[in-house]
Design an enzyme around this catalytic site. Structure first.
Site, mmCIF file in Angstrom:
data_model
loop_
_atom_site.group_PDB
_atom_site.id
_atom_site.type_symbol
_atom_site.label_atom_id
_atom_site.label_comp_id
_atom_site.label_asym_id
_atom_site.label_seq_id
_atom_site.Cartn_x
_atom_site.Cartn_y
_atom_site.Cartn_z
ATOM 1 C CD GLU A 159 -9.956 4.054 0.835
ATOM 2 O OE1 GLU A 159 -9.869 5.264 0.605
ATOM 3 O OE2 GLU A 159 -9.220 3.200 0.286
ATOM 4 C CE LYS A 182 -4.129 -1.962 0.249
ATOM 5 N NZ LYS A 182 -5.143 -1.803 -0.793
ATOM 6 C CB SER A 242 -0.133 -8.114 -1.012
ATOM 7 O OG SER A 242 -0.958 -8.915 -0.192
HETATM 8 C C1 LIG Z 1 -1.594 -6.890 2.754
HETATM 9 C C2 LIG Z 1 -2.745 -6.575 1.880
HETATM 10 N N1 LIG Z 1 -2.900 -7.256 0.740
HETATM 11 C C3 LIG Z 1 -3.938 -7.008 -0.090
HETATM 12 C C4 LIG Z 1 -4.902 -6.054 0.219
HETATM 13 C C5 LIG Z 1 -6.042 -5.869 -0.727
HETATM 14 O O1 LIG Z 1 -5.992 -4.686 -1.446
HETATM 15 P P1 LIG Z 1 -5.679 -4.666 -2.999
HETATM 16 O O2 LIG Z 1 -6.581 -5.676 -3.627
HETATM 17 O O3 LIG Z 1 -5.984 -3.279 -3.410
HETATM 18 O O4 LIG Z 1 -4.247 -5.024 -3.179
HETATM 19 C C6 LIG Z 1 -4.779 -5.305 1.400
HETATM 20 C C7 LIG Z 1 -5.771 -4.275 1.728
HETATM 21 O O5 LIG Z 1 -5.817 -3.712 2.756
HETATM 22 C C8 LIG Z 1 -3.667 -5.571 2.250
HETATM 23 O O6 LIG Z 1 -3.512 -4.907 3.388
#
Ligand SMILES: Cc1ncc(COP(=O)(O)O)c(C=O)c1O
Length: 389
Positions: free
Chosen positions: A112, A90, A374
């Site tokens: 948000e 993020k 992620s």
């Molecule tokens: C670690 C992590 N992965 C994935 C996501 C999902 O978001 P996005 O689909 O925009 O990557 C989030 C959302 O808060 C997150 O904190």
């Protein structure tokens, strides 16, 4: 074919666009022009690159997950976004947008947040660059992600609880948009995923594509057969997918099947939804026959959203990527699997991607699979402990 940018109305094929109140239209146009100018300005790019390198710690490594590979019977590589400062991808987008807000002369940012990772990332970027910051967060998410609430407060951000609806991400976006309508002169709304009205889905993809661009450079000739990422709003997934799209690589997005698709309590907008409009964009949504948006459900706050980025809707319809889903229980197994084979505790969101490769091991034999990890799981430890007790 993938689109370099959406058309003049901000659309990816029949998806995307700008369905926003009149009061926001000038701000969205101003933002589009400011981003266009900044993105081709070598000074802006140099400053962003410097912060991504020295503050965020990019490039994040690609890690050969040897013990996991041995257990599953195919080669697994992990793109380590969990090692980015603040613990998730993020921050790539938050730093970009807060830099842009400063360049636009806006002294205040709002955001948000669901899992709290985007809120923490925005609070961090605002502290770094000296902007005032307020974050809207659903009551239910405040409860399940209390660690991230304290982190934001420590960074000097005010966290505003949202009590409407189910008290989750959709409701937090509603409140942030409501605030923005009244404060647009002084405030930039830092949307946390590839959702919302044009130019957000395009701009956030451009800020997140560093994940895929870097991966391509790191891998050189050694390209994977499959790239896998979890999909909430879709920013980490499009960030890694976009540079790989069109290269003949199987791109797999993993949505939240929550308590099971058949229970109706899930977050699989691409798999189970239909086209409609939410938060200013046309995309796949969980909605009833009258077009009322349904509540999503996922154990992971970051996947608990009834819509998805419009570019994913476009990718799905064109067959540029495919989308599958993993339940809450399966994601908990994904956490244990990665923790015990590789010594990495993943975020519950990322664990959906890990769990899918284990579930699909039969079809993945002999392949090289790149998983976008992620985020890290520190924020989820308490929730995981409760789910297991
Ligand atoms: C670690 C992590 N992965 C994935 C996501 C999902 O978001 P996005 O689909 O925009 O990557 C989030 C959302 O808060 C997150 O904190």
């Amino acid at each position: 074919m993938k689109l370099e940018r959406p058309d003049s109305r901000g659309r990816f094929g029949e998806f995307g666009g700008r369905f926003a109140p009149e009061t926001l239209m000038p701000a969205l146009e101003e933002l589009e022009h400011a981003f266009e100018a900044a993105w081709v300005d070598p000074g802006f790019r140099a400053e962003l690159d410097r912060l991504l390198k020295d503050f965020v710690g990019r490039p994040t490594p690609i890690f050969e997950a040897e013990r996991l590979s041995a257990q599953l019977g195919f080669r697994v590589l992990l793109k380590r976004e969990d090692l980015a400062h603040t613990g998730a991808h993020k921050i790539n987008n938050a730093i970009g947008q807060v830099l842009l807000a400063r360049r636009m002369g806006k002294p205040r940012v709002i955001a948000e947040t669901g899992a709290g990772q985007h809120g923490v990332a925005t609070a961090t970027a605002a502290a770094l660059l000296g902007l005032e910051c307020e974050v809207f967060m659903g009551e239910k998410d405040i409860e399940r992600q209390s660690l991230n609430v304290y982190r934001m407060q420590m960074l000097g951000t005010r966290v505003i609880p949202v009590t409407s609806g189910a008290g989750t991400l959709k409701d937090a976006v509603n409140e942030a948009m409501r605030d923005w309508v009244g404060t647009v002169e002084t405030t930039h709304y830092v949307i946390g995923s590839v959702v919302g009205p044009h130019p957000f889905p395009w701009m956030v993809r451009e800020f997140q594509r560093v994940i895929g661009d870097e991966s391509l450079e790191q891998l050189g000739e050694d390209l994977p057969d499959v790239v896998v990422a979890c999909v909430g709003g879709g920013s980490n997934a499009i960030g890694i997918f976009y540079p790989f799209a069109g290269l003949g690589i199987d791109l797999v997005g993993v949505e939240a099947a929550g308590e099971g698709i058949e229970t109706g309590r899930h977050g699989a907008s691409l798999g189970e939804g239909s086209p409609g409009i939410l938060h200013g964009t046309r995309t796949y949504l969980l909605q009833n026959a009258d077009g009322q948006v349904q509540e999503a459900h996922s154990i992971s706050a970051g996947l608990d959203y009834p819509g998805v980025g419009p570019e994913h809707a476009y990718f799905q319809d064109l067959g540029l990527a495919r989308y599958v889903s993993i339940t809450d229980d399966e994601s908990l197994e994904g956490v244990s699997l990665l923790a015990r084979t590789e010594g990495i505790i993943p975020a519950l969101e990322s664990a959906h991607a890990i769990s899918w490769i284990a579930k699909a091991a039969g079809e993945l034999q002999g392949k090289t699979v790149l998983v976008n990890l992620s985020g890290r799981g520190d924020k989820d430890v308490q929730q995981i402990a409760e789910a297991r007790s």
